[in-house]
Write an enzyme that holds these catalytic residues in place. Structure first.
Site, PDB file in Angstrom:
ATOM      1  N   THR A  84       0.842  -1.159  -0.047  1.00 39.59           N
ATOM      2  CA  THR A  84       0.102   0.021  -0.133  1.00 39.59           C
ATOM      3  C   THR A  84       0.776   1.151  -0.066  1.00 39.59           C
ATOM      4  O   THR A  84       1.728   1.431   0.952  1.00 39.59           O
ATOM      5  CB  THR A  84      -0.793  -0.134   1.303  1.00 39.59           C
TER       6      THR A  84
ATOM      7  N   LYS B  79      -6.755   0.787  -2.381  1.00 36.88           N
ATOM      8  CA  LYS B  79      -6.540   0.364  -1.367  1.00 36.88           C
ATOM      9  C   LYS B  79      -6.980   1.124   0.224  1.00 36.88           C
ATOM     10  O   LYS B  79      -7.726   1.062   0.954  1.00 36.88           O
ATOM     11  CB  LYS B  79      -5.376  -0.265  -0.861  1.00 36.88           C
TER      12      LYS B  79
ATOM     13  N   CYS C  80      -3.243  -1.416   9.181  1.00 35.36           N
ATOM     14  CA  CYS C  80      -3.579  -0.640   7.857  1.00 35.36           C
ATOM     15  C   CYS C  80      -4.323   0.519   8.162  1.00 35.36           C
ATOM     16  O   CYS C  80      -4.018   1.469   7.750  1.00 35.36           O
ATOM     17  CB  CYS C  80      -4.414  -2.095   7.204  1.00 35.36           C
TER      18      CYS C  80
END
Length: 439
Positions: A122, A209, A265
């Protein structure tokens, strides 16, 4: 196909094993020799349901191997996946791209035959274009770069790799190069099963993402903001979420009020997205994400306040049981864990805190070595003045309220995830509290 996967952390180890499960010959690559040795021995260095079986099966079948040698990987593979981490920079919101850059800079000069580099990490939008230029400048052969973002959920990573809801392929120029065709070959089995394969430009693939994570974080913080209103108005945030969830425009998933999100995340991705928007001159567009982040952090402070109230106004000298250390069930990940954050705050206020988690104990000890740790939920609750359920593991949801009542000092339970049967606990003589309802 012959694939190399660079980085054998959560994403990389899962991707390597699952690509081998799809029938490819895979070489996992990492600079950490200790991690490589564990994987070669069939040991997964983190908890992820189902992954160990796939790892061992493909090691045994000869489709999967691991190395620390970039030279071996360059000679072995035609497709090279970048799966290294992009953590938040120390003291900044922006993403640290040093690991991604290191892979590209070390690998590219070794590629003497045409090859494909596939980014899965990412990264901030605009990164892939820069990396493509670096590859072209350093690689002796014709090497193309595409971006194939991951959408893994911890606890469901194997399922999300072998049965994803979509595959995204970002390319520099549509209709040019072989990257799309090669990636279609890599994922041929999944595409034949009907998984959508979406081709777009690099920037859109990079944003996919981080945008998905920002939306999920916003949904969670929205219901937690409403929960703050519920706490002062007498409404019930759980019942309200159930009502909202019947609207198919909204849906019930990720609309559960509670202690909020954590992990490796969502927190760092929304911060990196804000930072990148600012760099691009669109800083006002994502100002709302600052409030999303703020609401999320306030839930932790509110849980500490509720614990203080349950202990008569102060936790100084109180014995507190914290059930949960991982940021979510199905994982041993304690990065930015709300449960451990609350436990640490309570300890700083003078409480004696004992933590139990079915999977994350070793990781929790490394991050918070001064907390107390138990070997079971019952042990953690023994002589406790308050019991906090902060990660919704099934074994915590199914706790026997009567059995726990027999070992505590005070029957006060705080449900940080709205996962307990309130009626059962109150019937067993407990004072029950949770976020999102008036105290």
């Amino acid at each position: 196909m012959r694939c190399a996967v660079f980085g054998t952390g959560y994403l990389g180890a899962t991707h390597a094993a699952c690509m081998a499960e799809l029938g490819h010959d895979v070489l996992g690559v990492d600079v950490d020799a200790g991690k490589i040795a564990k994987l070669e021995a069939g040991e997964v260095p983190f908890y992820e349901p189902g992954l160990a079986e796939i790892l061992r099966r493909n090691l045994g079948a000869g489709r999967l191997a691991f190395t620390t040698s970039y030279e071996d990987a360059a000679a072995f593979a035609d497709v090279h996946f970048i799966c290294v981490g992009t953590p938040q920079k120390q003291g900044e919101y922006a993403a640290d791209l040093s690991h991604v850059n290191a892979v590209v800079d070390a690998l590219s000069p070794l590629l003497t035959e045409p090859a494909l580099i596939v980014g899965k990490s990412t990264v901030p939008v605009g990164t892939a274009v820069d990396l493509a230029e670096r590859v072209r400048a350093a690689a002796p052969a014709d090497v193309e770069l595409v971006w194939n973002p991951e959408f893994l959920r911890e606890g469901f990573a194997v399922q999300d790799t072998l049965s994803p809801d979509r595959l995204v392929c970002g390319v520099e120029r549509k209709g040019e190069g072989c990257g799309e065709a090669i990636l279609r070959d890599v994922y041929a089995e999944l595409i034949d099963r009907g998984v959508p394969f979406l081709v777009t430009e690099l920037a859109t693939a990079e944003l996919a993402k981080s945008s998905a994570n920002a939306f999920l974080a916003t949904k969670i913080s929205f219901i937690n903001a409403i929960a703050e209103v519920c706490e002062v108005s007498g409404a019930d945030a759980v019942e309200l979420a159930d009502i909202l969830g019947h609207d198919d425009r909204i849906g019930r998933r990720f609309l559960s009020s509670g202690l909020g999100f954590g992990g490796g995340c969502l927190p760092k991705d929304i911060r990196a997205l804000m930072a990148r928007a600012g760099e691009l001159g669109a800083n006002q567009a994502l100002h709302f994400l600052r409030e999303v982040d703020s609401i999320n952090m306030r839930r932790r402070t509110r849980m500490v306040e509720l614990t203080r109230q349950a202990c008569g106004g102060s936790v100084l000298g109180a014995r507190i049981a914290v059930l949960g250390a991982a940021f979510k069930p199905g994982s041993d990940d304690v990065r930015d864990s709300p449960a451990l954050n609350v436990a640490g705050q309570l300890q700083l206020e003078g409480a004696a805190v004992t933590v139990f988690d079915p999977q994350a104990m070793d990781n929790a000890r490394r991050v918070f070595p001064t907390l107390g740790y138990a070997t079971s939920g019952i042990e953690a609750c023994t002589r406790a003045d308050a019991v906090l359920v902060l990660t919704e593991w099934p074994e915590f949801r199914d706790l026997d309220a009567t059995a726990i009542a027999s070992v505590v000092n005070t029957r006060a339970v705080l449900d940080g995830r709205a996962c307990l049967d309130r009626e059962a606990w109150e019937s067993a003589g407990w004072t029950y509290s949770r976020l999102g309802v008036a105290v």
